[in-house]
Design a protein around this motif. Structure first.
Motif, mmCIF file in Angstrom:
data_model
loop_
_atom_site.group_PDB
_atom_site.id
_atom_site.type_symbol
_atom_site.label_atom_id
_atom_site.label_comp_id
_atom_site.label_asym_id
_atom_site.label_seq_id
_atom_site.Cartn_x
_atom_site.Cartn_y
_atom_site.Cartn_z
ATOM 1 N N CYS A 101 0.831 -1.216 0.000
ATOM 2 C CA CYS A 101 0.000 0.000 0.000
ATOM 3 C C CYS A 101 0.860 1.259 0.000
ATOM 4 C CB CYS A 101 -0.933 -0.009 1.209
ATOM 5 S SG CYS A 101 -2.312 -1.164 1.069
ATOM 6 N N GLU A 102 1.955 1.213 0.741
ATOM 7 C CA GLU A 102 2.857 2.363 0.780
ATOM 8 C C GLU A 102 3.486 2.602 -0.599
ATOM 9 O OE1 GLU A 102 5.033 5.519 2.776
ATOM 10 O OE2 GLU A 102 3.104 4.488 2.990
ATOM 11 N N ASP A 103 3.879 1.517 -1.270
ATOM 12 C CA ASP A 103 4.468 1.645 -2.609
ATOM 13 C C ASP A 103 3.450 2.196 -3.609
ATOM 14 O OD1 ASP A 103 6.832 0.700 -1.658
ATOM 15 O OD2 ASP A 103 6.700 -1.277 -2.580
ATOM 16 N N ILE A 104 2.194 1.764 -3.481
ATOM 17 C CA ILE A 104 1.141 2.262 -4.376
ATOM 18 C C ILE A 104 0.872 3.741 -4.099
ATOM 19 C CG2 ILE A 104 -1.325 2.067 -4.923
ATOM 20 C CD1 ILE A 104 -0.998 -0.979 -4.388
ATOM 21 N N ARG A 105 0.864 4.108 -2.844
ATOM 22 C CA ARG A 105 0.613 5.502 -2.463
ATOM 23 C C ARG A 105 1.691 6.420 -3.022
ATOM 24 N NH1 ARG A 105 1.866 9.244 1.443
ATOM 25 N NH2 ARG A 105 3.436 7.890 2.395
ATOM 26 N N LEU A 106 2.957 5.978 -2.961
ATOM 27 C CA LEU A 106 4.073 6.820 -3.372
ATOM 28 C C LEU A 106 4.461 6.630 -4.837
ATOM 29 C CD1 LEU A 106 6.349 6.384 -0.216
ATOM 30 C CD2 LEU A 106 4.862 8.317 -0.769
ATOM 31 N N GLY A 107 3.918 5.582 -5.489
ATOM 32 C CA GLY A 107 4.291 5.316 -6.880
ATOM 33 C C GLY A 107 5.724 4.857 -7.021
ATOM 34 N N ARG A 108 6.117 3.863 -6.215
ATOM 35 C CA ARG A 108 7.509 3.414 -6.205
ATOM 36 C C ARG A 108 7.565 1.899 -5.991
ATOM 37 N NH1 ARG A 108 9.584 4.377 0.047
ATOM 38 N NH2 ARG A 108 8.310 2.655 0.851
ATOM 39 N N ILE A 109 8.777 1.362 -6.004
ATOM 40 C CA ILE A 109 9.026 -0.038 -5.643
ATOM 41 C C ILE A 109 9.766 -0.049 -4.318
ATOM 42 C CG2 ILE A 109 10.171 -2.189 -6.312
ATOM 43 C CD1 ILE A 109 10.023 -1.206 -9.226
ATOM 44 N N ASN A 110 9.368 -0.893 -3.422
ATOM 45 C CA ASN A 110 10.017 -1.024 -2.119
ATOM 46 C C ASN A 110 11.543 -0.961 -2.268
ATOM 47 O OD1 ASN A 110 10.943 -1.766 0.398
ATOM 48 N ND2 ASN A 110 10.121 -3.851 0.326
ATOM 49 N N PRO A 111 12.198 0.015 -1.649
ATOM 50 C CA PRO A 111 13.655 0.161 -1.789
ATOM 51 C C PRO A 111 14.432 -1.054 -1.302
ATOM 52 C CG PRO A 111 12.677 2.138 -0.831
ATOM 53 C CD PRO A 111 11.612 1.098 -0.849
ATOM 54 N N GLU A 112 13.819 -1.850 -0.426
ATOM 55 C CA GLU A 112 14.511 -3.015 0.128
ATOM 56 C C GLU A 112 14.379 -4.254 -0.755
ATOM 57 O OE1 GLU A 112 16.350 -2.650 2.849
ATOM 58 O OE2 GLU A 112 15.726 -0.540 2.827
ATOM 59 N N GLN A 121 15.016 -6.933 -3.373
ATOM 60 C CA GLN A 121 16.288 -7.345 -3.960
ATOM 61 C C GLN A 121 16.166 -7.576 -5.468
ATOM 62 O OE1 GLN A 121 19.236 -7.489 -2.049
ATOM 63 N NE2 GLN A 121 17.823 -6.414 -0.690
ATOM 64 N N ILE A 122 16.152 -6.480 -6.220
ATOM 65 C CA ILE A 122 16.185 -6.568 -7.683
ATOM 66 C C ILE A 122 17.270 -5.631 -8.184
ATOM 67 C CG2 ILE A 122 13.756 -7.217 -7.955
ATOM 68 C CD1 ILE A 122 13.109 -4.318 -8.608
ATOM 69 N N SER A 123 17.746 -5.867 -9.390
ATOM 70 C CA SER A 123 18.846 -5.064 -9.914
ATOM 71 C C SER A 123 18.388 -3.631 -10.173
ATOM 72 C CB SER A 123 19.375 -5.671 -11.210
ATOM 73 O OG SER A 123 18.433 -5.517 -12.253
ATOM 74 N N LEU A 124 19.331 -2.707 -10.142
ATOM 75 C CA LEU A 124 19.029 -1.297 -10.389
ATOM 76 C C LEU A 124 18.476 -1.110 -11.803
ATOM 77 C CD1 LEU A 124 19.130 1.675 -9.535
ATOM 78 C CD2 LEU A 124 21.513 1.741 -10.358
ATOM 79 N N GLU A 125 19.010 -1.862 -12.759
ATOM 80 C CA GLU A 125 18.559 -1.739 -14.144
ATOM 81 C C GLU A 125 17.078 -2.103 -14.274
ATOM 82 O OE1 GLU A 125 19.543 -3.558 -18.607
ATOM 83 O OE2 GLU A 125 20.558 -4.344 -16.823
ATOM 84 N N ILE A 126 16.683 -3.229 -13.681
ATOM 85 C CA ILE A 126 15.283 -3.649 -13.763
ATOM 86 C C ILE A 126 14.393 -2.702 -12.974
ATOM 87 C CG2 ILE A 126 13.657 -5.472 -13.088
ATOM 88 C CD1 ILE A 126 15.765 -7.510 -13.797
ATOM 89 N N ARG A 127 14.879 -2.242 -11.819
ATOM 90 C CA ARG A 127 14.106 -1.293 -11.000
ATOM 91 C C ARG A 127 13.797 -0.025 -11.808
ATOM 92 N NH1 ARG A 127 13.318 -0.521 -5.496
ATOM 93 N NH2 ARG A 127 14.666 -2.304 -5.043
ATOM 94 N N GLN A 128 14.781 0.477 -12.529
ATOM 95 C CA GLN A 128 14.577 1.695 -13.318
ATOM 96 C C GLN A 128 13.603 1.452 -14.469
ATOM 97 O OE1 GLN A 128 18.656 2.638 -14.337
ATOM 98 N NE2 GLN A 128 18.924 3.960 -12.537
ATOM 99 N N LYS A 129 13.706 0.275 -15.100
ATOM 100 C CA LYS A 129 12.794 -0.046 -16.199
ATOM 101 C C LYS A 129 11.348 -0.087 -15.725
ATOM 102 C CE LYS A 129 15.900 -2.927 -19.036
ATOM 103 N NZ LYS A 129 16.104 -4.324 -19.533
ATOM 104 N N ILE A 130 11.133 -0.685 -14.543
ATOM 105 C CA ILE A 130 9.771 -0.881 -14.041
ATOM 106 C C ILE A 130 9.208 0.403 -13.445
ATOM 107 C CG2 ILE A 130 8.357 -2.175 -12.383
ATOM 108 C CD1 ILE A 130 10.368 -4.476 -12.674
ATOM 109 N N SER A 131 10.073 1.170 -12.809
ATOM 110 C CA SER A 131 9.613 2.369 -12.098
ATOM 111 C C SER A 131 8.948 3.386 -13.016
ATOM 112 C CB SER A 131 10.792 3.025 -11.364
ATOM 113 O OG SER A 131 11.263 2.179 -10.330
ATOM 114 N N LYS A 132 9.302 3.376 -14.290
ATOM 115 C CA LYS A 132 8.722 4.357 -15.214
ATOM 116 C C LYS A 132 7.219 4.144 -15.414
ATOM 117 C CE LYS A 132 9.828 1.719 -19.420
ATOM 118 N NZ LYS A 132 10.651 1.660 -20.650
#
Length: 667
Positions: free
Chosen positions: A309-320, A322-333
């Motif tokens: 719920c916190e991730d949905i509220r803020l529009g983000r992926i849980n910082p903790e 464990q996924i690569s930075l590259e995939i995190r950036q691709k998905i976060s958009k």
């Protein structure tokens, strides 16, 4: 974006442009200053405006989900229209095939064999001498995977025309849960053709029967594909699921962005699937394929709902996470803050997670999930805890080797009509299972009530292949038998020639658990396997107790680990249970005895051997909560090529390392 409103506006705009163009064309025509070329071009423009008016009006009628992109909206629209067009046609074709089973099967066999002329395999097995199905059964032997290994290895290493004249572009891998993965080199277009036919047909039937499916709303395709491997020749190798995710245009229509399928670890992938599914309120179908995946999916929701719920509220992926930075950036958009949806979900979760699917996704029509055979106990738990009356269905029955059947009855989702136009079938009767050279029956020769092992011949290079799946015929669709899946050969408990089947044991366990007050079965395994029916019956005797899973073994395998040897013969049932609210519970000795009694009630041969004292009472070994989840990871780590997506818990377990692990988890 409100696509319904926009489509209405665009439809009106196109219609207005159509009227304006028509008026202008008419005036030019009346004045006599329109050339033939101009008239043709203007006429084409009028037809284009007419077409777009109809399309946008049609899209508005379907009430599309607001989360669609332009691409996903039009791709989904095209797929819906194609499904109704070709699905209806495929259903009519299937019904015609079912009305002449002998003719359909004979024609198919000739087509399959003729298509393989020119291959090494066809030459080695005298395909040119086969003129009828009777010739086929005389000339070609019954086969198992070992029969094909040398041919498949040659094809995988790049040799042409070994098993097919078509280009081999993928090697499909089986799960490898209990041993070495099987590899099937295929041409994906050839392999997918029968699957696509069955898929379009069932989608047409389900859309016709389920009103919620008649919308352009989203699907959630929950899968954790393994990394695609490569043979020495460069040929890609992976599971059916890995192959499916390669269809990028289709995957882009799902709620989950295609980049999520680059995550190959279960916990992280399912968390991201949940994140995107929860953001979307208008989901009409959730595809999890296997109930073990569904159970983990919803358990993650229960345990991490606040973070989600916190991730949905803020529009983000849980910082903790464990996924690569590259995939995190691709998905976060793809993520934007949705505080109102987060608040809505938080309020829902405060009331618990029972029947959560219709509360979170009120437009969900069904969950695509297997619920027969080995999957029955786990599927039952998922349905009871989470689905809240939402239909669960697995409309196409198949495996890595081939599609086998299709369900066209949404009100009875455990039955399948054989895919008679896609696979040539033979069947080994139950009394022939143990014979070295069993006699087979054709599809038109099997009877209602009969239990048979499936033998298949298909276009991808398997001939008279003993699949190991055991089915029971329960009726007919025209001339085509309708079947229910029972169990797999090899999943039988056998200490005294009794050969207890998996489905029988499963029912007995479930019936016993239902007699236990406030207890739910989490999972079970045995060493020797005929338990399914018996397990279910025993579970049913435990009040407010739910069966989740189990496995079994014969005592000889357990005693080997203990370093003991006795002349006694009995089953070991490894069982994980919990209360209906997820709490701990310790079974009493009397409650454990219910499982043996339930199996006696469920299987006459076992009961007679117990009365004769040829078999002693089964030992019920209760393991700690979470044991079977740990066992899953242990089994997967033992074979790097096995996958979370394809994992199936064996109902009969005989490997020393896995039994030793269970014995260390005594509750």
């Amino acid at each position: 974006m409100n696509w319904t409103r926009l489509s209405c506006v665009l439809s009106i705009g196109c219609f207005t442009a159509l009227l304006f163009t028509s008026v202008m064309m008419n005036q030019s025509w009346m004045r006599g200053d329109m050339t033939i070329t101009g008239g043709i071009l203007t006429g084409m423009l009028v037809l284009a405006f007419l077409l777009w008016t109809a399309i946008f009006a049609d899209i508005a009628w379907y009430k599309p989900a607001e989360s669609h992109t332009w691409f996903s909206l039009f791709m989904t629209y095209i797929m819906v229209k194609l499904t109704f067009m070709f699905g209806k046609r495929q259903l009519a074709k299937f019904n015609r095939e079912c009305q002449d089973i002998v003719g359909t099967q004979e024609k198919l066999l000739k087509t399959i064999l003729k298509g393989k002329f020119g291959t090494v395999y066809a030459h080695d097995h005298n395909f040119a001498d086969i003129k009828s199905r009777e010739d086929f059964t005389k000339i070609h032997p019954l086969t198992t995977y070992t029969h094909y290994e040398k041919y498949f290895e040659r094809a995988i290493h790049g040799e042409k025309n070994v098993t097919t004249t078509k280009k081999i572009d993928w090697a499909l891998l089986t799960s490898g849960t209990t041993g070495k993965n099987k590899k099937f080199p295929v041409n994906m277009m050839e392999y997918s053709r029968s699957n696509n036919q069955m898929n379009m047909m069932y989608q047409y039937v389900f859309a016709s029967e389920l009103p919620k499916l008649k919308r352009l709303i989203r699907h959630s395709f929950v899968i954790v594909p393994p990394e695609v491997q490569a043979a020495e020749s460069g040929l890609p190798m992976g599971s059916v699921g890995a192959a499916a995710t390669s269809y990028k245009s289709v995957m882009k229509c799902m709620v989950t962005p295609i980049e999520v399928f680059e995550i190959h670890t279960e916990a992280e992938a399912l968390y991201i699937h949940l994140l995107f599914a929860l953001r979307e309120k208008t989901i009409e179908m959730i595809s999890v394929l296997f109930p073990m995946t569904a159970r983990t999916f919803f358990q993650i929701l229960e345990e991490q709902w606040e973070q989600l719920c916190e991730d949905i509220r803020l529009g983000r992926i849980n910082p903790e996470l464990q996924i690569s930075l590259e995939i995190r950036q691709k998905i976060s958009k793809y993520l934007t803050p949705l505080p109102s949806r987060a608040a809505e979900l938080g309020a829902i979760f405060q009331h618990g997670f029972r029947d959560i699917v219709p509360r979170v996704w009120p437009k969900c029509a069904y969950v695509y999930m297997a619920s027969t055979g080995v999957f029955k106990p786990c599927a039952g738990t998922v349905k009871e805890l989470y689905l809240g009356g939402v239909l669960d269905a697995y409309p196409v029955y198949g495996c890595t080797e081939s599609v086998l059947g299709v369900n066209i009855w949404p009100d009875n989702t455990t039955r399948y009509a054989f895919a008679c136009g896609c696979v040539f079938f033979e069947f080994i009767p139950q009394d022939q299972f143990e014979k070295q050279c069993p006699q087979t029956l054709f599809l038109d020769q099997i009877q209602v009530g009969g239990v048979y092992e499936v033998v298949l011949t298909n276009v991808t290079g398997l001939y008279r292949y003993r699949l190991g799946d055991v089915i029971r015929v329960v009726g007919f669709h025209h001339q085509n038998p309708v079947m229910e899946v029972q169990y797999r050969l090899g999943m039988l408990l056998n200490v005294c020639f009794e050969k207890t089947p998996e489905n029988v044991f499963c029912d007995a366990v479930e019936k016993a658990v239902k007699q236990l007050e406030d207890v739910r079965l989490v999972d079970y395994t045995t060493s020797e396997n005929v338990f399914c029916d018996a397990v279910e019956k025993a579970v049913k005797q435990l009040e407010d107790v739910r069966l989740v899973d189990y496995t079994t073994s014969e005592n000889v395998h357990v005693e080997k680990i203990w370093g003991e040897t006795t002349k006694k013969k009995y089953y070991f049932l490894f069982l994980e249970v919990e209360t209906s609210d997820g709490g701990n519970v310790q079974l009493t000795d009397d409650q454990k005895c219910m499982f043996d009694k339930s199996l006696c009630d469920n299987y006459e041969i076992y009961n007679n051997l117990r009365l004769q004292d040829s078999i002693q009472a089964m030992v019920v070994y209760q393991v700690k909560r979470g044991t079977f989840q740990q066992l899953k990871h242990t089994m997967l780590s033992a074979n790097p090529q096995s996958t979370y997506f394809q994992f199936k818990l064996p109902r009969v377990l005989r490997k020393d390392a896995f039994l030793a692990f269970l014995l260390d988890q005594n509750y």
